[in-house]
Design an enzyme around this catalytic site. Structure first.
Site, short mmCIF file in Angstrom:
data_model
loop_
_atom_site.label_atom_id
_atom_site.label_comp_id
_atom_site.label_asym_id
_atom_site.label_seq_id
_atom_site.Cartn_x
_atom_site.Cartn_y
_atom_site.Cartn_z
N HIS A 44 0.86 -1.18 0.00
CA HIS A 44 0.00 0.00 0.00
C HIS A 44 0.89 1.23 0.00
O HIS A 44 2.08 1.15 0.31
CB HIS A 44 -0.95 0.03 1.20
CG HIS A 44 -0.24 0.03 2.54
ND1 HIS A 44 0.41 1.15 3.04
CD2 HIS A 44 -0.09 -0.94 3.47
CE1 HIS A 44 0.93 0.86 4.22
NE2 HIS A 44 0.65 -0.39 4.50
N ASP A 82 -0.75 -19.91 12.68
CA ASP A 82 0.53 -20.34 13.24
C ASP A 82 0.59 -19.96 14.72
O ASP A 82 0.53 -18.79 15.09
CB ASP A 82 1.67 -19.67 12.48
CG ASP A 82 3.01 -20.32 12.75
OD1 ASP A 82 3.52 -20.16 13.87
OD2 ASP A 82 3.53 -20.97 11.84
N SER A 99 3.14 -4.92 7.13
CA SER A 99 2.68 -4.61 5.78
C SER A 99 3.79 -4.87 4.77
O SER A 99 4.90 -4.37 4.92
CB SER A 99 2.26 -3.14 5.69
OG SER A 99 1.13 -2.89 6.46
#
Length: 449
Positions: A271, A398, A413
């Site tokens: 992003h 996990d 991110s």
């Protein structure tokens, strides 16, 4: 009595008419709901690899025609899974004999093959009747990328100075004033002041304080358009000329590298870098990647996103790359030898949108200091979503990662999403109300920046 019977007949007729209208309305509503539910099942653009037979398995009651946009030596075939490969070859051969179009039916698996880079188009109809959409088919060269997952320190300098707020102050006469109120807006970039290019906020403050004319002309960029506005600086109570604006000229932070290409270019974040106050994409002038070390983890909980804390030294010895683009799909640029040496993975193929399936996958991130694989599940694949940064929804399963971070947290991110040995995309956001889940962007979108 006859009048009463006549009235009853009229009532029954009106009632039957009402039921008929209700049935028609319900049918139209049902068709509309079904139409909308199928609308995003097939993307408006489909990419396929050149020279490789691939399956398009959308399983929707949509059919139509594939047309050539440009003449190439191309093979396109369509068949149910149960039919023989002999029929596929026969259809492919007829295509090479200058057939203008081929019928496809996505109720079944459609097999396609194109030998050269080119563009095609499909005109599709729902149930073979209702107009559905026009779909572009792009034949691309197969791509291999090196997944990364290493933490990066980010510094970007804006092109011009960003206006993050408009305020007021008391002038030298004790009156509240706001000189920029009707001239500037939050999110504007000030590029020039009376023709002089603005490089940083310190320079702009100096120019305003030293300005001797009644009004000054500011060249600004607003919503992609460049225009001039006039403002009149006023003295505050300290006899300093001001416009009453809050400004910013840089941003810093940490994120995760998604991939490196063989040409030493990179993609990260998934992003863009947006200003924290205006939420607008920062207008990049220059940017730098720095080596960073993760020194702390704030676990995410439902309703409260966590974050990675990194230590960054902003000096030349720690520079690992140059950022050349800040886009809605991520940041991109060129890495140097330090970054290349930090990546320990081999190149892998990319996964096209239609190849990504619900089920097991992995992400790579460096919450413990080194890139590691962690298990996730892909729970949604939105092939046609307006928000390109949210095409994939994953859930962390996990146990080690859940213990360390609580799921997806800020700073992750850009973490690569891997499925079936292919690079499918990158993590972009956490779901605030459920920290175990997060959004991702398709790698296709990042490569199309």
């Amino acid at each position: 009595m006859e009048r009463l019977i006549d009235m009853t007949r009229q009532q029954r007729k009106a009632y039957r008419g009402f039921l008929y209208v209700l049935l028609v309305a319900a049918t139209i509503a049902l068709i509309t709901v079904v139409y909308i539910s199928y609308l995003d099942k097939i993307p408006s653009t489909i990419k396929i690899r050149a020279g490789v037979e691939q399956e398009l398995n959308f399983k929707v009651p949509v059919s139509g025609e594939i047309f050539r946009v440009e003449e190439t030596a191309t093979q396109v075939s369509s068949m149910p899974e149960t039919e023989s490969s002999v029929k596929t070859e026969q259809i492919a051969e007829s295509m090479s004999d200058s057939v203008q179009s081929i019928h496809v039916n996505f109720t079944h698996t459609v097999k396609v093959r194109a030998n050269e880079i080119d563009t095609y188009q499909m005109n599709l109809k729902l149930f073979g009747v209702l107009p559905y959409k026009s779909v572009d088919i792009e034949v691309i060269q197969d791509k291999m990328l090196i997944p990364s997952g290493i933490p990066i320190g980010i510094y970007v300098k804006t092109n011009g100075v960003l206006v993050v707020g408009i305020g007021e102050f008391e002038n030298d006469e004790g009156k509240k004033v706001s000189p920029a109120k009707y001239a500037l807006q939050k999110g504007d970039y000030i590029l020039k002041a009376d023709g002089e290019e603005i490089e940083n906020k310190k320079q702009l403050v100096r120019l305003i304080e030293e300005y001797e004319e009644e009004s000054m002309v500011l060249t600004i960029k607003r919503n992609g358009e460049i225009t001039d506005v006039m403002v009149k600086p006023e003295y505050n109570q300290n006899k300093e000329k001001k416009l009453g604006i809050w400004i910013r000229d840089n941003a810093q932070g940490i994120g995760t590298m998604t991939y490196e290409d063989v040409d030493h270019s990179f993609g990260a974040l998934g992003h863009g870098i947006n200003d924290v106050d205006t939420s607008t994409l920062m207008n990049l002038d220059e940017g730098t990647l720095y080596k960073t070390e993760i020194v702390g983890i704030t676990r995410g909980t439902n309703g409260s996103p966590g974050e990675l804390t990194g230590y960054i030294e902003y000096d030349t010895d720690n520079i690992i790359g140059e950022i050349t683009e800040n886009t809605s799909e991520g940041i991109f640029g060129v890495c140097d030898i330090q970054l290349e040496n930090a990546v320990s993975f081999e190149p892998i193929p990319i996964a096209l949108k239609q190849e990504i399936a619900l089920g097991p996958a992995q992400i790579i991130c460096s919450v413990t200091g080194e890139p590691e694989f962690y298990d996730v599940e892909i729970v949604e694949v939105n092939l046609e979503r307006d928000n390109i940064n949210r095409g994939i929804v994953i859930r962390v399963v996990d146990e080690k990662l859940l213990t360390l971070t609580g799921g997806i947290i800020q700073g992750m991110s850009g973490s690569p999403i891997i499925q079936n040995g292919k690079l499918a995309g990158a993590v972009t956001h956490v779901l605030v109300q459920d920290s175990t889940k997060g959004y991702g962007i398709f790698i296709e979108e990042m490569l199309d920046h």
